[in-house]
Design a protein around this motif. Structure first.
Motif, short mmCIF file in Angstrom:
data_model
loop_
_atom_site.label_atom_id
_atom_site.label_comp_id
_atom_site.label_asym_id
_atom_site.label_seq_id
_atom_site.Cartn_x
_atom_site.Cartn_y
_atom_site.Cartn_z
N ALA A 125 0.56 -1.14 -0.52
CA ALA A 125 0.00 -0.19 -0.01
C ALA A 125 0.67 1.44 -0.14
O ALA A 125 2.21 1.18 0.14
N GLY A 126 -0.59 2.73 -0.57
CA GLY A 126 1.18 3.15 -1.21
C GLY A 126 1.47 3.70 -2.16
O GLY A 126 1.48 3.07 -3.04
N ALA A 127 3.26 4.27 -2.08
CA ALA A 127 3.87 4.55 -3.22
C ALA A 127 4.41 3.26 -3.36
O ALA A 127 4.90 2.34 -2.95
N THR A 128 4.10 2.43 -4.52
CA THR A 128 4.45 1.67 -5.24
C THR A 128 5.79 1.77 -6.52
O THR A 128 6.16 1.11 -6.38
N MET A 129 5.21 2.57 -7.38
CA MET A 129 6.17 2.94 -7.75
C MET A 129 6.31 4.21 -8.68
O MET A 129 5.70 5.04 -7.19
N ALA A 130 7.68 5.27 -8.77
CA ALA A 130 8.34 6.34 -8.57
C ALA A 130 7.89 7.57 -9.38
O ALA A 130 6.80 7.06 -10.36
N GLU A 131 7.93 8.72 -8.97
CA GLU A 131 7.39 10.33 -8.93
C GLU A 131 8.95 10.10 -10.07
O GLU A 131 9.62 9.92 -10.15
N VAL A 132 8.49 10.88 -11.50
CA VAL A 132 9.46 10.55 -13.02
C VAL A 132 9.66 11.85 -12.93
O VAL A 132 8.66 12.30 -14.34
N THR A 133 10.69 12.69 -13.36
CA THR A 133 10.59 14.09 -13.40
C THR A 133 11.98 13.75 -14.70
O THR A 133 13.26 13.07 -14.54
N THR A 134 11.70 14.44 -16.09
CA THR A 134 13.27 14.28 -16.94
C THR A 134 13.91 15.90 -16.83
O THR A 134 13.11 16.99 -16.48
N LEU A 135 14.82 15.44 -16.89
CA LEU A 135 16.03 16.37 -17.08
C LEU A 135 16.47 17.37 -17.59
O LEU A 135 17.07 16.10 -18.60
N LEU A 175 3.09 6.21 -8.20
CA LEU A 175 2.32 5.36 -8.62
C LEU A 175 1.72 5.17 -7.00
O LEU A 175 2.65 4.25 -6.66
N MET A 176 0.55 5.56 -6.39
CA MET A 176 -0.32 5.40 -5.43
C MET A 176 -0.93 4.16 -5.07
O MET A 176 -2.00 4.00 -6.22
N SER A 177 -1.22 2.67 -4.93
CA SER A 177 -2.10 1.81 -4.94
C SER A 177 -2.60 1.59 -3.16
O SER A 177 -2.02 2.06 -2.31
N HIS A 178 -3.80 1.54 -3.36
CA HIS A 178 -4.52 2.37 -1.94
C HIS A 178 -4.84 0.75 -1.35
O HIS A 178 -5.01 -0.32 -1.48
N GLU A 179 -5.10 1.23 -0.22
CA GLU A 179 -4.74 -0.09 1.24
C GLU A 179 -6.11 -0.71 1.28
O GLU A 179 -5.94 -2.02 1.61
N SER A 180 -7.26 -0.80 0.73
CA SER A 180 -8.50 -1.17 0.77
C SER A 180 -8.19 -2.25 -0.75
O SER A 180 -8.28 -3.77 -0.61
N VAL A 203 -5.01 -2.95 -2.11
CA VAL A 203 -3.93 -4.18 -2.17
C VAL A 203 -4.14 -5.00 -0.82
O VAL A 203 -3.80 -5.82 -0.88
N ALA A 204 -5.25 -4.79 -0.46
CA ALA A 204 -6.16 -5.65 1.31
C ALA A 204 -6.21 -6.96 0.12
O ALA A 204 -6.39 -8.19 0.53
N ALA A 205 -7.20 -6.27 -1.46
CA ALA A 205 -7.14 -6.91 -1.37
C ALA A 205 -7.05 -8.14 -2.47
O ALA A 205 -6.64 -9.15 -2.95
N VAL A 206 -5.68 -7.30 -3.08
CA VAL A 206 -4.77 -8.19 -3.79
C VAL A 206 -3.72 -9.60 -3.08
O VAL A 206 -4.12 -9.78 -2.99
N ARG A 207 -4.24 -8.58 -1.49
CA ARG A 207 -3.44 -9.88 -0.73
C ARG A 207 -3.61 -10.75 -0.30
O ARG A 207 -3.50 -12.64 -0.12
N ARG A 208 -5.43 -10.91 -0.32
CA ARG A 208 -6.29 -11.76 0.07
C ARG A 208 -6.31 -12.79 -1.17
O ARG A 208 -5.46 -14.33 -0.84
N VAL A 209 -5.89 -12.75 -2.05
CA VAL A 209 -6.41 -13.51 -4.14
C VAL A 209 -5.01 -14.26 -3.73
O VAL A 209 -5.21 -15.39 -3.92
N ALA A 210 -3.74 -13.13 -3.52
CA ALA A 210 -2.69 -13.99 -3.26
C ALA A 210 -2.60 -15.19 -2.98
O ALA A 210 -1.37 -16.12 -2.58
N GLU A 211 -2.44 -14.65 -1.21
CA GLU A 211 -2.72 -15.63 -0.39
C GLU A 211 -3.13 -17.50 -0.89
O GLU A 211 -2.77 -18.10 -0.83
N GLY A 232 -7.14 2.10 -6.37
CA GLY A 232 -6.64 1.14 -7.28
C GLY A 232 -5.57 0.25 -6.55
O GLY A 232 -4.94 0.16 -5.69
N ALA A 233 -4.63 -0.65 -7.78
CA ALA A 233 -3.55 -1.68 -7.00
C ALA A 233 -3.29 -2.08 -7.96
O ALA A 233 -3.54 -2.19 -9.00
N TYR A 234 -1.41 -1.40 -7.80
CA TYR A 234 -0.32 -2.50 -9.34
C TYR A 234 -0.10 -3.86 -7.97
O TYR A 234 0.87 -2.99 -6.85
#
Length: 388
Positions: free
Chosen positions: A175-185, A297-302, A304-312, A342-344
């Motif tokens: 849950a929370g930050a899953t992938m980064a904010e990207v800035t091109t320099l 990329l922020m994955s929401h706690e509820s 991600v909880a569903a992803v974890r239930r299914v993965a188990e 959502g969740a990734y």
């Protein structure tokens, strides 16, 4: 089970076909047609979106009248020359599926066929999202899909990605930050050129650029706390055309990866300050341009909880963890979860010998054995979210 095995086998064959005929972002015309033909064959009424994307609803009549979850796959390839002996190797020079989007597409195709067989048993609606241009063309295909209404009536969205650094068969989700904010320099250094035998008559952008590269290494190591993770990489340095002329300008490019806009702001402010100060000291002008690419990329706690239930249920608790998540790659799935919950999550793809080529490597190929794993995860999420 035999029917699911058939869908997996057919999806694998399509994966090989798509791999052989890769297409870049917003050019996925052939891939789009492959998806449309499959969906129609399984009773869907697909519609085109974002030029080369495809969207279809399992129960179109229930949109807005009950829960809807979306499942997303990406379609596009990369501008990379393939370096494999595969019989389905890319036939397009300089273009290949080196991130596994062909595999993600095949997973969602197999899922769509399985859902069509279970249609009467699914109480809500499932929206299948086949998205073009994840790899950053014109800001990412997700933004275009959203602007054209792909999330209308959708309550939650789920996406997945194969990931060779993680052990094969595991599921990683957090849950929370899953992938980064990207800035091109982009850095442009403007000085005064001249003959290399008389450097005292020039204002050298090459030396100034070297100073900037060296100083930039302190932005993260000396400017951020250990609780503010960030990656700053300067990746290109272009200057001059011959050995005996000091050029008048130099150009550098790079990338900034963080897990919060606040940290991105600190990094960019320090880079601009460095540019100003080094420019004055070296007698050149240094312009630092920062181009926002993808948000965190922020994955929401509820979700991600569903992803974890299914993965188990699918892989067992011993194969499920949040280790090494978040990762510093970027993903335009971030635009979806900025709008709705959502969740990734990641499907581990690494072989035990540790020699699995990573995403974006010329030797990379998606592991077909992940298709049934992704299928089970998507089907499990449909059951979990629409039957509760």
């Amino acid at each position: 089970m035999a029917l699911l095995d058939r869908f997996v086998a057919e999806a694998r064959a399509i994966r090989h076909d798509v791999h052989k005929h890769p297409e870049l972002g917003f050019e996925e015309k052939r891939t789009q047609q492959v998806v449309i033909d499959w969906l129609k064959r399984h009773g869907y009424s697909p519609r085109q979106m974002a030029e080369t994307g495809v969207v279809a609803d399992l129960h179109p009549d229930r949109v807005g009248r009950g829960p809807t979850i979306a499942l997303r796959a990406d379609l596009d390839a990369l501008p990379i020359q393939e370096n494999t002996p595969l019989p389905y190797k890319s036939i397009h020079p300089g273009v290949s599926h080196k991130c596994g989007h062909d595999g993600h597409t095949s997973i969602l195709l197999a899922t769509s066929a399985a859902l069509a067989q279970q249609k009467a048993e699914v109480p809500g609606n499932v929206r299948l999202v086949f998205q073009p241009a994840e790899e950053g063309v014109r800001g990412g295909g997700a933004r275009v899909m959203i602007a054209e209404g792909v999330l209308e009536g959708v309550d939650e969205i789920y996406g997945l990605h194969n990931w060779p650094p993680f052990p094969k068969g595991c599921i990683r989700a957090a849950a929370g930050a899953t992938m980064a904010e990207v800035t091109t320099l982009e850095i442009e250094i403007r000085g005064k050129g001249g003959h290399a035998s008389q450097p005292h008559h020039v204002r050298d952008p090459v030396v100034a650029g070297a100073q900037f590269v060296t100083a930039a290494q302190t932005v993260v190591s000396r400017g951020l706390s250990v609780h503010q993770p960030a990656v700053l990489s300067l990746s290109t340095f272009h200057a001059g055309t011959t050995h005996n002329v000091i050029p008048s300008r130099a150009e550098l490019t790079g990338t900034i990866r963080t897990f919060s806009s606040e940290v991105t702001g600190i990094v960019t402010e320090r880079l601009q300050s460095l540019g100003s100060q080094i420019g004055r000291a070296m007698g050149v002008e240094i312009e630092v341009r920062l181009i926002p690419h993808y948000p965190v990329l922020m994955s929401h706690e509820s979700c991600v909880a569903a992803v974890r239930r299914v993965a188990e249920r699918v892989v067992g608790p011993e194969q499920l963890s949040s280790d090494q998540v978040p990762i510093t790659g970027g993903e335009d799935f971030a635009f979806y979860t900025r709008e709705i919950p959502g969740a990734y999550f990641f499907l581990g793809a690494g072989q035990p010998d540790g020699e699995t080529p990573g995403c974006h490597h010329p030797d990379f190929d998606f592991d077909d054995e992940l298709i049934p794993l992704g299928l089970q995860m998507f089907l499990g999420l449909v059951q979990d979210r629409l039957s509760s």
